[in-house]
Motif scaffolding. Structure first.
Motif, PDB file in Angstrom:
ATOM      1  N   ARG A   1       0.859  -1.183   0.000  1.00 29.07           N
ATOM      2  CA  ARG A   1       0.000   0.000   0.000  1.00 29.07           C
ATOM      3  C   ARG A   1       0.895   1.232   0.000  1.00 29.07           C
ATOM      4  NH1 ARG A   1      -4.052   0.393   4.881  1.00 29.07           N
ATOM      5  NH2 ARG A   1      -2.069   0.452   6.005  1.00 29.07           N
ATOM      6  N   ILE A   2       0.477   2.276  -0.753  1.00 30.27           N
ATOM      7  CA  ILE A   2       1.209   3.535  -0.787  1.00 30.27           C
ATOM      8  C   ILE A   2       0.964   4.239   0.543  1.00 30.27           C
ATOM      9  CG2 ILE A   2       1.461   5.751  -1.962  1.00 30.27           C
ATOM     10  CD1 ILE A   2       0.511   4.429  -4.502  1.00 30.27           C
TER      11      ILE A   2
ATOM     12  N   GLY B   1      15.770   0.619  -6.748  1.00 25.69           N
ATOM     13  CA  GLY B   1      14.977   0.642  -5.533  1.00 25.69           C
ATOM     14  C   GLY B   1      13.521   0.989  -5.749  1.00 25.69           C
ATOM     15  N   SER B   2      13.147   1.419  -6.925  1.00 27.43           N
ATOM     16  CA  SER B   2      11.740   1.728  -7.191  1.00 27.43           C
ATOM     17  C   SER B   2      10.977   0.433  -7.433  1.00 27.43           C
ATOM     18  CB  SER B   2      11.624   2.640  -8.397  1.00 27.43           C
ATOM     19  OG  SER B   2      12.151   2.000  -9.538  1.00 27.43           O
ATOM     20  N   VAL B   3       9.649   0.496  -7.231  1.00 24.60           N
ATOM     21  CA  VAL B   3       8.795  -0.693  -7.314  1.00 24.60           C
ATOM     22  C   VAL B   3       7.673  -0.409  -8.301  1.00 24.60           C
ATOM     23  CG1 VAL B   3       7.255  -2.238  -6.040  1.00 24.60           C
ATOM     24  CG2 VAL B   3       9.305  -1.336  -4.943  1.00 24.60           C
ATOM     25  N   VAL B   4       7.403  -1.411  -9.210  1.00 20.57           N
ATOM     26  CA  VAL B   4       6.276  -1.311 -10.125  1.00 20.57           C
ATOM     27  C   VAL B   4       5.082  -1.962  -9.446  1.00 20.57           C
ATOM     28  CG1 VAL B   4       5.381  -1.913 -12.376  1.00 20.57           C
ATOM     29  CG2 VAL B   4       7.812  -1.371 -12.117  1.00 20.57           C
TER      30      VAL B   4
ATOM     31  N   ALA C   1       8.652   4.809  -5.296  1.00 18.83           N
ATOM     32  CA  ALA C   1       9.853   4.542  -4.491  1.00 18.83           C
ATOM     33  C   ALA C   1       9.530   3.544  -3.378  1.00 18.83           C
ATOM     34  CB  ALA C   1      10.393   5.838  -3.903  1.00 18.83           C
ATOM     35  N   ALA C   2      10.467   2.648  -3.076  1.00 16.12           N
ATOM     36  CA  ALA C   2      10.222   1.582  -2.093  1.00 16.12           C
ATOM     37  C   ALA C   2       9.900   2.133  -0.708  1.00 16.12           C
ATOM     38  CB  ALA C   2      11.447   0.657  -2.019  1.00 16.12           C
ATOM     39  N   ASP C   3      10.507   3.257  -0.318  1.00 16.68           N
ATOM     40  CA  ASP C   3      10.245   3.796   1.024  1.00 16.68           C
ATOM     41  C   ASP C   3       8.881   4.448   1.131  1.00 16.68           C
ATOM     42  OD1 ASP C   3      10.717   5.904  -0.601  1.00 16.68           O
ATOM     43  OD2 ASP C   3      12.271   6.840   0.648  1.00 16.68           O
ATOM     44  N   LYS C   4       8.169   4.551   0.013  1.00 21.78           N
ATOM     45  CA  LYS C   4       6.803   5.100   0.028  1.00 21.78           C
ATOM     46  C   LYS C   4       5.766   4.000   0.102  1.00 21.78           C
ATOM     47  CE  LYS C   4       8.380   9.300  -0.505  1.00 21.78           C
ATOM     48  NZ  LYS C   4       8.311  10.270   0.621  1.00 21.78           N
TER      49      LYS C   4
END
Length: 844
Positions: A701-702, A718-721, A732-735
Motif C-alpha cells: 500500500r502507498i 529501488g523503485s517498485v512497479v 519509491a520503495a520507502d513510500k
C-alpha cells in the motif's frame, strides 16, 4: 594516303555500296553526292579522326539544336561557272537559288561565329557553340561576308522571283504601258464578246482567253466567218474556233511589242547585275562548297544516328576492341521483320591478332566476317560505326577479304582456284598493318588436302603478324590455333537443347559444327545419321563430342553467371536500401534524443521551480505545520507524476510493452501455482503482521493513501512497479508498506469498481477481431489491443480476420506477432473456416 583494298569488288561484297546509296538519299545537293562518291578508304589517323569528329559534332547538332539550318541546301556551282563568262547573265530562277544558298551559308556562319542577339548571354552562348563544335566552327570561320550579294538580290527580285519594276525607270515605264494596253484590250474584248453573244455566235457562258499571249474569244466553228478577225487556234474537237477580233489586232500587236521590250530590258538588268556579281564569284564558290560540305556531313550524321553510330576511341597502333558491334544493314533488315540483332564483341590485339571462328552452319560466322570488314571500312571512310561508346579501333593500311568465290569462265577460274588466287595476294602483301578476312578457309577441294594448305597459309599469315578474322570447319585448324601463339579460337554458340544457333561469339575454345544434330532436326533418317557416325571414326567423334560437351557446359555456366549477376544486383539494391533506411533511423534517433533532452530540460526546470516554490512557501509559513505538510504533499505529488508513466502515452507503450507482457505472463503462472495454497491472513488489527518486507507477487500500500496493489517488479534503483487493477505505477520503495493478501482483497472489494469491472470485461471479451479494409498501422493497433486483453484475461487462443488480398497486411501482422513473447504459434485457419484469410494465434 590511299589504302590497299582487295578485291576490286570489295564494297559490293561487304555492302558498302548500299551504305553509299542510303547516305546519298539524305544528300540535298548534287555536289554533296559527288563528295560521297569521292569518299575513299583513308589510312591517315589524323584525317580519319577529323572526319569522325566532324560527323559526331553534326550528330549532336541535329539531335539537340533546332537553330541549325535544316533546309536551304541547293546547288549553284554549275551556273556560277556560267556567270564568269563576259556578257553572260544569271536568270531569275538562278538568282533566287543563289540567294537561298547565300542565306543558308550566312545562317551556318551565324550559328557558329556570331549571335543575332547583342546581349551578353547570347554572346556567351555563341562562344560555347564554338567550343563545343570546334571543327565545324573552323569551317564556318573561313567564310567571307556576302551581304552585298544578298542585299543586291533582295533589291532586284520580288518574293516571286521576278525582277522588280523599280530595277530601272525604263522597265517601270514599259510595264505601266503594258498595263494600260491590256486594260484597253480587255474593255474592247468584253464589248465584242457581249455583241457576239447577243448575235448568237458565242455561247452565253464563254469567256475571253489567251492564245500565244493574244486575247481571243471562243466562237462556234459554224459561225467563225461571221466574226471579223484572225483564227489563232481551234479546240481538239474542231467545234470551237478561237478568233482574235480585227478591232484588237493592233492593240495585241502593241502589247506584244511592249512584252519584247520588257524582256530586253530585263536581260539588260540581269546582265548588269551578273557583272556586279563577278568579283564575288570566288567567295560565292567557297560558300557553295561549304554548304555542299555541310550537306554531306549532315547526311552522314543523319545516317549515323539512324544506325546508332558513334566515334570509338582511336588506338595508336593496329587493334580492334569493339563492344556490341552490329551490322547496320542486317540490323535494319531484322528490324523490318520485327526482330532484333545479337551484338558482337570483337577483340584483336597485337598479342593475338588472328581470331579463328568455328561453329555450326548458319550460326553467324560469315556475319562476323562481314561486320568486321564493313565497320572497319566505314570507320576509315569517316563514318561513325554502330558499336558501344567504350569501344577502341585502330587504323589499318590494307583490308583483304575472301568471301564467296570469284570463279570466272572467261579467266578459267574454278571456286577453289579463285580462293588460291586470293591467298596468293594475301601472302604477298600482308604485313602487321593488314586486316585479312577469310570465310570458310580451305573449302572447295578435297578436305584433307584443303585443310593442309589452309594450315600452311594460316601459319604464314601468323608469321607476317597480320590481323585477321577467319572462319572454318576444319579440325586441324582448330588444333593449330589452340597450340600456336598469336591465334585465338572462337566459337559461335549453339543451343543444344533447342537445336538452334544463338548467334553469339565466345572466345577461348573452338566450336562444333553440330552436323548430326542439325541433320536430325531437318529430318534426315536415323539410320543414315547412325551410319555416318560409324563412318566418322572414334577419334573425330570423341573430339566433336568434347566440343559439344564444352558448349553445354558453357551454356550452363553462362546461365549460372547470369543468375549470380542478377542476385548481386538485387543484393546491391537491398544494401543501398537498408543503408538508406539505417541512415533515416539514425537521423530519427538523433531527433528523438534531442527532443528527449529538451523535454528533460523543461522537466528539470519545472522541478526546480516547484522546489523553489515549496521552499518559499515553507519560509513564508514560518514553520507552520499544516502549510509545510501541504507544500510537501504538493511536491511529492509532482514527483510521482514525473516518475509515473502515463498509460496512454505512446513513448511509454513502446518502451515497456514487451516487459509488461513478460511480467503479466509470469504473474499468471505464479497465481496458478498459489491457487492451491490457502491464504493465511494476519489479524485485522495488525495489517502488516507476517509481511515484513516487499517481494514480487506480494501486496503493498502507498503510505498515506488507500491505494493497494500487487508488486509486479522491483527495479535495481529501488523503485517498485505496483499494479492496482488496470493501472501500473512506479513508486519509491520507502513510500510503500507491505500488507496481507486478505487486506488487499478487502480493499479491492471496498473499492468495488475495479474487480467487478474487470470480471465484466472478461465476460464480454471477444477473442477475435476483423481488420479487413484497415491501413497497416490501424490494423496493428487493433491486433495489439486484442493480444494485450487476451493475455490479461488468460485466453489461450484468438483469431484475426485479415482477408487474403495481396497478402501484405497478413505479412505485416504476422511479423509483428513474432516479436511478442507471449505468442506461441500463428497458423492459418481451417480451409472451411476462412483458410489463409484468418490467422489463429495460440498463446503460450
Amino acid at each position: 594516303m590511299k589504302g590497299n583494298i582487295y578485291p576490286a569488288t570489295f564494297e559490293v561484297k561487304l555492302g558498302f555500296d548500299a551504305i553509299r546509296a542510303t547516305v546519298a538519299e539524305r544528300c540535298a545537293t548534287e555536289r554533296a553526292r559527288e563528295m560521297l562518291a569521292e569518299t575513299t578508304f583513308c589510312t591517315q589517323p589524323d584525317t580519319v579522326r577529323e572526319l569522325l569528329e566532324q560527323t559526331a559534332e553534326m550528330q549532336e547538332i541535329c539531335a539537340l539544336d533546332a537553330a541549325f539550318p535544316q533546309s536551304g541546301y541547293v546547288d549553284v556551282l554549275h551556273f556560277l561557272a556560267k556567270a564568269g563568262i563576259d556578257n553572260a547573265y544569271l536568270n531569275e530562277p538562278e538568282l533566287m537559288t543563289l540567294a537561298q544558298m547565300v542565306d543558308t551559308a550566312g545562317c551556318i556562319a551565324t550559328f557558329f561565329t556570331r549571335s543575332s542577339d547583342a546581349s551578353p548571354h547570347a554572346a556567351a552562348d555563341t562562344a560555347r557553340k564554338a567550343d563545343r563544335y570546334p571543327r565545324l566552327a573552323g569551317m564556318a570561320l573561313a567564310l567571307q561576308t556576302l551581304s552585298p550579294v544578298s542585299k543586291g538580290i533582295d533589291n532586284l527580285l520580288d518574293k516571286f522571283g521576278r525582277v522588280k519594276d523599280s530595277a530601272s525607270p525604263e522597265l517601270a515605264l514599259l510595264r505601266r504601258q503594258m498595263v494600260e494596253v491590256q486594260q484597253q484590250v480587255g474593255r474592247r474584248m468584253q464589248a465584242i464578246l457581249r455583241k457576239a453573244q447577243a448575235d448568237g455566235y458565242v455561247d452565253e457562258g464563254a469567256e475571253v482567253s489567251l492564245r500565244d499571249g493574244r486575247a481571243v474569244i471562243p466562237v462556234s466553228a459554224s459561225c467563225k466567218r461571221k466574226v471579223a478577225g484572225m483564227v489563232l487556234d481551234e479546240s481538239a474537237t474542231g467545234k470551237t474556233s478561237f478568233i482574235e477580233p480585227a478591232e484588237v489586232v493592233e492593240l495585241n500587236n502593241r502589247l506584244r511589242e511592249l512584252g519584247f521590250a520588257e524582256k530586253r530590258e530585263v536581260v539588260r538588268i540581269l546582265t548588269a547585275f551578273t557583272a556586279f556579281l563577278r568579283p564575288f564569284l570566288p567567295q560565292l564558290a567557297q560558300a557553295a562548297e561549304l554548304v555542299a560540305r555541310i550537306d554531306f556531313i549532315r547526311a552522314k550524321a543523319l545516317f549515323a544516328s539512324s544506325i546508332g553510330g558513334v566515334k570509338p576511341a582511336l588506338a595508336e597502333g593496329q587493334a580492334i576492341g569493339w563492344r556490341s558491334a552490329r551490322h547496320p544493314l542486317l540490323e535494319a533488315a531484322l528490324k523490318r521483320e520485327g526482330k532484333s540483332i545479337v551484338p558482337l564483341d570483337l577483340l584483336l590485339t597485337p598479342e593475338k591478332p588472328i581470331l579463328l571462328i568455328s561453329g555450326p552452319n548458319a550460326g553467324g560466322k560469315s556475319v562476323c566476317i562481314k561486320t568486321a570488314g564493313l565497320l572497319q571500312y566505314m570507320l576509315q571512310c569517316g563514318f561513325p560505326i554502330p558499336v558501344r561508346e567504350d569501344s577502341v579501333a585502330g587504323i589499318f593500311d590494307a583490308i583483304f577479304i575472301d568471301i564467296g568465290d570469284e570463279q570466272s569462265l572467261e579467266n578459267d577460274l574454278s571456286t577453289y582456284s579463285s580462293h588460291l588466287q586470293s591467298m596468293k595476294y594475301f601472302l604477298r602483301h600482308a604485313n602487321a598493318r593488314t586486316l585479312a578476312l577469310i570465310d570458310e578457309f580451305g573449302t572447295g577441294t578435297e578436305p584433307q588436302l584443303g585443310g593442309a594448305i589452309a594450315e600452311a597459309t594460316l601459319s604464314a599469315l601468323v608469321e607476317s603478324k597480320a590481323f585477321g578474322v577467319i572462319t572454318t570447319h576444319y579440325a586441324n585448324l582448330k588444333y593449330f590455333a589452340a597450340n600456336t601463339s598469336g591465334i585465338q579460337n572462337g566459337a559461335m554458340l549453339f543451343d543444344v537443347q533447342k537445336i538452334e544457333p544463338m548467334f553469339r561469339l565466345e572466345y577461348g575454345a573452338p566450336g562444333s559444327s553440330f552436323a548430326f544434330e542439325i541433320a536430325k532436326k531437318i529430318g534426315l533418317p536415323e539410320e543414315v545419321i547412325g551410319k555416318a557416325r560409324a563412318l566418322l571414326g572414334d577419334k573425330h567423334a570423341d573430339f566433336d563430342r568434347s566440343l559439344r560437351s564444352i558448349a553445354r557446359d558453357r551454356r550452363y555456366w553462362e546461365e549460372k553467371r547470369a543468375r549470380v549477376k542478377h542476385t548481386d544486383k538485387r543484393l546491391e539494391e537491398l544494401t543501398v536500401r537498408y543503408e538508406r533506411e539505417l541512415a533515416q533511423l539514425h537521423d530519427e534517433r538523433k531527433r528523438i534524443l534531442q527532443e528527449a533532452k529538451e523535454e528533460a530540460k523543461k522537466l528539470l526546470s519545472e522541478a526546480n521551480r516547484k522546489i523553489e516554490n515549496t521552499i518559499r512557501s515553507i519560509k513564508e509559513a514560518q514553520a507552520d505545520r499544516e502549510k509545510t505538510r501541504e507544500a510537501r504533499a504538493l511536491l511529492q505529488s509532482f514527483a510521482q507524476s514525473v516518475e509515473t508513466p502515463a498509460g496512454d502515452e505512446e513513448s511509454a507503450a513502446i518502451t515497456r510493452k514487451l516487459e509488461r507482457l513478460k511480467e503479466q505472463q509470469r504473474r499468471r503462472s505464479e497465481k496458478k501455482a498459489q491457487r492451491s495454497e490457502p491464504d493465511v491472513a494476519p489479524p485485522p488489527d495488525n495489517p502488516t503482521s507476517g509481511e515484513n518486507e516487499l517481494s514480487v507477487g506480494g501486496a503493498a500500500r502507498i503510505v498515506g493513501q488507500n491505494v493497494v496493489g500487487e508488486i509486479v517488479k522491483i527495479n535495481d534503483n529501488g523503485s517498485v512497479v505496483l499494479a492496482a487493477g488496470n493501472i501500473y505505477t512506479t513508486v519509491a520503495a520507502d513510500k510503500l508498506e507491505p500488507v496481507s493478501r486478505s487486506l488487499a482483497r478487502s480493499v479491492a472489494r471496498r473499492s468495488g469498481a475495479g474487480g467487478s469491472s474487470l470480471s465484466v470485461e472478461r465476460l464480454n471479451f471477444k477473442p477475435s477481431t476483423d481488420v479487413r479494409g484497415m491501413r497497416v498501422d490501424e490494423a496493428l493497433r487493433e491486433v495489439e489491443e486484442l493480444i494485450d486483453r487476451a493475455m490479461m484475461f488468460g485466453v489461450s487462443e484468438v483469431r484475426i480476420l485479415h482477408g487474403k488480398g495481396t497478402g501484405a497486411l497478413k505479412e505485416q501482422i504476422r511479423r509483428y506477432l513474432k516479436q511478442i513473447t507471449g505468442v506461441a504459434t500463428v497458423e492459418d485457419e481451417d480451409v472451411q473456416q476462412g483458410g489463409a484469410g484468418v490467422s489463429v494465434v495460440k498463446m503460450s
